[in-house]
Write an enzyme that holds these catalytic residues in place. Structure first.
Site, short mmCIF file in Angstrom:
data_model
loop_
_atom_site.label_atom_id
_atom_site.label_comp_id
_atom_site.label_asym_id
_atom_site.label_seq_id
_atom_site.Cartn_x
_atom_site.Cartn_y
_atom_site.Cartn_z
N SER A 191 0.81 -1.21 0.00
CA SER A 191 0.00 0.00 0.00
C SER A 191 0.85 1.27 0.00
O SER A 191 1.61 1.51 -0.92
CB SER A 191 -0.96 -0.04 1.19
OG SER A 191 -1.91 0.97 1.13
N ASP A 212 -2.58 6.21 -3.55
CA ASP A 212 -1.42 5.63 -2.89
C ASP A 212 -0.86 4.50 -3.74
O ASP A 212 -1.28 4.29 -4.88
CB ASP A 212 -1.77 5.16 -1.48
CG ASP A 212 -2.75 4.00 -1.45
OD1 ASP A 212 -3.46 3.80 -2.45
OD2 ASP A 212 -2.81 3.28 -0.44
N ASP A 251 -5.88 2.17 -3.54
CA ASP A 251 -7.15 1.92 -2.86
C ASP A 251 -7.51 3.07 -1.93
O ASP A 251 -8.51 3.00 -1.21
CB ASP A 251 -7.15 0.59 -2.11
CG ASP A 251 -6.18 0.55 -0.93
OD1 ASP A 251 -5.37 1.50 -0.78
OD2 ASP A 251 -6.21 -0.43 -0.17
N ASP A 310 -1.08 1.29 -3.99
CA ASP A 310 -1.94 0.27 -4.61
C ASP A 310 -3.29 0.84 -5.01
O ASP A 310 -4.19 0.10 -5.40
CB ASP A 310 -2.11 -0.95 -3.69
CG ASP A 310 -2.91 -0.66 -2.44
OD1 ASP A 310 -2.95 0.51 -2.01
OD2 ASP A 310 -3.51 -1.61 -1.89
#
Length: 446
Positions: free
Chosen positions: A102, A241, A245, A243
């Site tokens: 992340s 960010d 999400d 990833d």
């Protein structure tokens, strides 16, 4: 029963250090593959990743693990976490995997797992997989070993799905948008989707090299985005960010807009349109009290959960809400996605911007946040929150803030840190309360 490997969002850690090693990744593949082999059909797992250097290592290790227990593997390459969740369900896969840490720096990595419905795994599934990691997994006979293949249209599938969430009859024509992809998983799909909807797009954080993910860019480092929005005269900036999400927005004046303001904007718009289910939204204990008060003036409920988007989603599913999220920018819109999706949330914000005709600074400033202070206290061991002296100080602070603010104290789920947060109408009082509790925790941990 406590989980050994899985945290609040999968397995995560420093790469090439336990548990985030190639050997563990292969074991997770074997264990998860064995757990999800149900029935006689040919089993399939979708694997995506972000742009970290270690993604190659972990991806290959997981392929070895899954194929060794007889699962076929579909590799989609760098893709947002919500795209992997979407593709897992759309391709009728038995399991989905996202290799990402992340918003963490490139040295870290992680493994997130999704079930065949595209949702993150339940505690029961994770515990069952952990038991298999530490136990014996039956390998497939030679003739049943799985195959691996790459699909080339995965990005196009996700872009189409994301664009389909943008309201019919609206376009982004005439909008200049700066999008910061954090040198991460959305570096290709996010700029493409925005451009195809008509926007003039200025893309930053779109040159990943394996080591620059989240490095001075993205939702946790929005300064470059702020400067670029102002310098280019853009109408709005969007930061994802690593990833993709989570979402943070920057208005045309270069001011950062957090997830609380974004959730308020979406919830208000959906309430006006009669599509806000259960008449409210779900957020965590970290969302500002100003959000709660603002929503109450519109008759919109706020349900609070523990910190972590998994807990937000659990409450949404259990109680029938379709909007939820975190102050940090994880926003879950269950009409469209099974997990947080930064691009889809951004498109809902952009739809409100287009409809209103207002500048982002006016549209997105929904309420004045109450003064809020968060401090972290690192400790070497033990359970300082169970000390009687600490409990006494916390009780005094709660009594002091009663009716005027809130106090949230919790251990981190990923590191030996106690997080102490307070908010209230009086910033001086907030600071004093937080400092007293932090001092008590430090003393108990000494």
């Amino acid at each position: 029963m406590a989980r050994k490997y899985f945290g609040t969002d999968g397995i995560r850690g420093l790469t090439n250090k336990a548990p985030m090693t190639a050997a563990m990744a292969m074991q997770v593949g074997m264990a998860a593959g064995a757990h999800f082999r149900r029935g006689e059909h040919r089993h399939r797992v979708v694997i995506g990743k972000d742009t970290r250097l270690s993604g190659y290592m972990l991806e290959n290790a997981m392929v070895a693990g899954f194929t060794s227990v007889g699962m076929d593997v579909v590799l989609v390459g760098p893709m947002p976490t919500p795209a992997v969740a979407l593709l897992t369900h759309a391709m009728r896969a038995d399991l989905g995997v996202m290799i990402s840490a992340s918003h963490n720096p490139y040295q870290d990595n992680g493994i997130k797992l999704f079930g065949p419905d595209g949702y993150k795994l339940s505690d029961a599934d994770e515990l069952a997989i952990e038991a298999l990691i530490d136990g014996e997994v039956a390998l497939a006979p030679a003739e049943e070993i799985g195959r691996a293949r790459r699909v080339e249209d995965a990005r196009g599938r996700y872009i189409h799905a994301a664009k389909s969430t943008f309201p019919d009859g609206l376009t982004l024509d005439g909008l200049k948008i700066v999008v910061d992809c954090a040198n991460g998983a959305a570096y290709q799909v996010a700029p493409s989707a925005l451009w195809e909807l008509g926007a003039e797009v200025i893309a930053i954080g779109v040159t990943p090299n394996g080591k620059n993910i989240n490095d001075g860019v993205g939702s946790t480092a929005p300064q470059v985005l702020c400067e670029t929005v102002v310098a280019s005269g853009a109408h709005i900036g969007i930061a994802l960010d690593g990833d993709a999400d989570r979402l943070i927005v920057v208005d045309e004046q270069g001011k950062v807009i957090d997830g609380d303001q974004l959730m308020a904007t979406i919830a208000s718009g959906w309430a006006r349109a009669g599509r806000l289910k259960q008449g409210g939204l779900v957020a965590t204990v970290m969302s500002n009290l100003g959000l709660e008060r603002h929503l109450a003036t519109q008759g919109i409920k706020l349900v609070r959960t523990s910190v972590g988007d998994r807990y937000v989603l659990e409450a949404m599913r259990a109680q029938g809400y379709n909007v939820g999220g975190e102050q940090s920018g994880h926003i879950i819109l269950s009409d469209y996605a099974t997990t947080g999706d930064g691009l889809v949330a951004a498109l809902q914000i952009l739809a409100e911007l287009v409809r209103s005709g207002m500048p982002a600074s006016e549209l997105l400033h929904r309420f004045d946040p109450l003064p809020q202070l968060l401090k972290n206290v690192r400790f070497a061991g033990g359970k300082p929150l169970e000390a009687e002296a600490v409990k006494a100080v916390i009780a005094e602070a709660e009594a002091e803030l009663a009716g005027k603010g809130r106090l949230v104290i919790r251990p981190s789920g990923t590191e030996p840190v106690i997080r102490v947060m307070a908010e209230g109408d009086d910033p001086g009082q907030v600071e004093r309360v937080v400092d007293r509790i932090c001092d008590a925790v430090r003393a108990a941990a000494a």
